[in-house]
Design an enzyme around this catalytic site. Sequence first.
Site, PDB file in Angstrom:
ATOM      1  N   GLU A 102       8.821  36.689  37.358  1.00 49.12           N
ATOM      2  CA  GLU A 102       9.972  37.205  38.124  1.00 49.12           C
ATOM      3  C   GLU A 102       9.540  38.065  39.296  1.00 49.12           C
ATOM      4  O   GLU A 102      10.355  38.420  40.145  1.00 49.12           O
ATOM      5  CB  GLU A 102      10.923  37.960  37.191  1.00 49.12           C
ATOM      6  CG  GLU A 102      10.462  39.333  36.707  1.00 49.12           C
ATOM      7  CD  GLU A 102       9.454  39.304  35.566  1.00 49.12           C
ATOM      8  OE1 GLU A 102       8.949  38.217  35.231  1.00 49.12           O
ATOM      9  OE2 GLU A 102       9.170  40.379  35.020  1.00 49.12           O
ATOM     10  N   CYS A 112       5.055  38.724  29.598  1.00 45.70           N
ATOM     11  CA  CYS A 112       4.257  39.952  29.554  1.00 45.70           C
ATOM     12  C   CYS A 112       4.234  40.535  28.145  1.00 45.70           C
ATOM     13  O   CYS A 112       3.718  39.938  27.218  1.00 45.70           O
ATOM     14  CB  CYS A 112       4.785  40.964  30.574  1.00 45.70           C
ATOM     15  SG  CYS A 112       3.727  42.406  30.730  1.00 45.70           S
ATOM     16  N   HIS A 137       4.116  38.476  35.319  1.00 42.45           N
ATOM     17  CA  HIS A 137       5.556  38.566  35.553  1.00 42.45           C
ATOM     18  C   HIS A 137       5.990  37.489  36.548  1.00 42.45           C
ATOM     19  O   HIS A 137       5.950  37.729  37.753  1.00 42.45           O
ATOM     20  CB  HIS A 137       5.906  39.951  36.104  1.00 42.45           C
ATOM     21  CG  HIS A 137       5.787  41.026  35.085  1.00 42.45           C
ATOM     22  ND1 HIS A 137       6.794  41.315  34.205  1.00 42.45           N
ATOM     23  CD2 HIS A 137       4.769  41.860  34.775  1.00 42.45           C
ATOM     24  CE1 HIS A 137       6.403  42.295  33.398  1.00 42.45           C
ATOM     25  NE2 HIS A 137       5.174  42.639  33.720  1.00 42.45           N
TER      26      HIS A 137
END
Lengths: 235, 197
Positions: B179, B77, B177
């Site tokens: 994650e 990001c 993202h």
Amino acid sequence: MKGVNFLDLRDAGDPVELGALYAQQGADELVFLDITATVEKRKTLSELVNKIAHHINIPFTVGGGISSVQDVQTLLYNGADKVTINTSAFKRPELIHELSSEFGSQCVVLAIDTKQEEDGNWYVYLNGGRTKTEMECFEWAQKAVELGAGEILLTSMNNDGMKNGFAIDITRKLSTELPVPVIASGGAGTMAHFKEVFTDASADAALAASIFHFKEIGIPDLKQYLKENEIFVRI
Amino acid sequence: MRLAIVKYNAGNIQSVLYALERIGATADVTDNPELLKSADKVIFPGVGEASSSMKYLKERNLDKVIADFKQPVLGICFGMQLMCTHSEEGNTECLGIFEEKVKKFPVVNGIKVPQIGWNQIDNLQTSLFDGIDENAFCYFVHSYYAAIGEHTIGTTEYGIQYSSALHKNNFWGVQYHPEKSATVGEKILKNFIEKIG
């Protein structure tokens, strides 16, 4: 892309297990609101947030009793991605600016509980819907966005729990006139209600709780239905 | 395998750490140049503001440390944006790894800025995307973007088409993202750990 979000894991069983299950089933985001949050409970809340965050692989929004930069820091450190603020922001609007300059607007979701009165206007309510204010919903939302709110979580108290569909008019006004995403909440009873809030109200996401907890609508079924109805969703 | 996460004044580092745990990896979160240099792989995550973050990195000489990394590096990001040459955000000179300027999204075709939500990744190249389908969904939060250029290894459409993944030598970057991108994101992190280098 339209999101399907989930609220309030505490109502219906183990929040850690439910959070993981919803994430696995295709929820686009989890929203965890502790509406009874008090000072004594805050430590428990951050511990619970930490446990849930370890088990979910989707965005995680947490709210309830947040009133300072320090509160948010603690929640983010425990794995929240965003926070929702409500009464504390209304009472001290600078809080929105403080949080957005510290953590970025994308982290700050303003929750508004609103009710349409007999005069036809939508008013802001505080304290979990118990206290009426004279502020109109749109005016407050607009001010909050100027101060740095990155998303609006809009709950219609007229529709909440009624299962007769989302509040289309006020949702559409906010989502088409404000430059930030609007999450519609309150009133979902059928899969068609979700479709309606995306197509007729241009909501960016729709949130529901009990219909998922009590398995009246399955998440995979709902998303499949939306996709078949040409709503841009993640399957 | 020793993974390191660059610690600096940007948010969201914890989420990356938890995601690594879920796929069975561990990482040191550190701003110690020696620990960073000696790690097998480095993740440079972040949610933040360009000028204040570059100032923070420069004050600690971390800007040079990052640009000189020889091991595989994954920017996530805002981390990816800082790896470009310049950002319109605060008119900031960045790390200059990817020869690409980061610009603010034009408000066209009715989009809202920032982009907050799930969107699709296309034109996927390199083994970072092994096992990932074209048009897979990832989670995005950003107001600025890198244009499509020679380092592009993945694209996304949000009003315009832009680079949602970049690669040059040992440096990799993704705008979304991983994650927070469910199983697709976990697979990308796993590929970075197992297949890159």
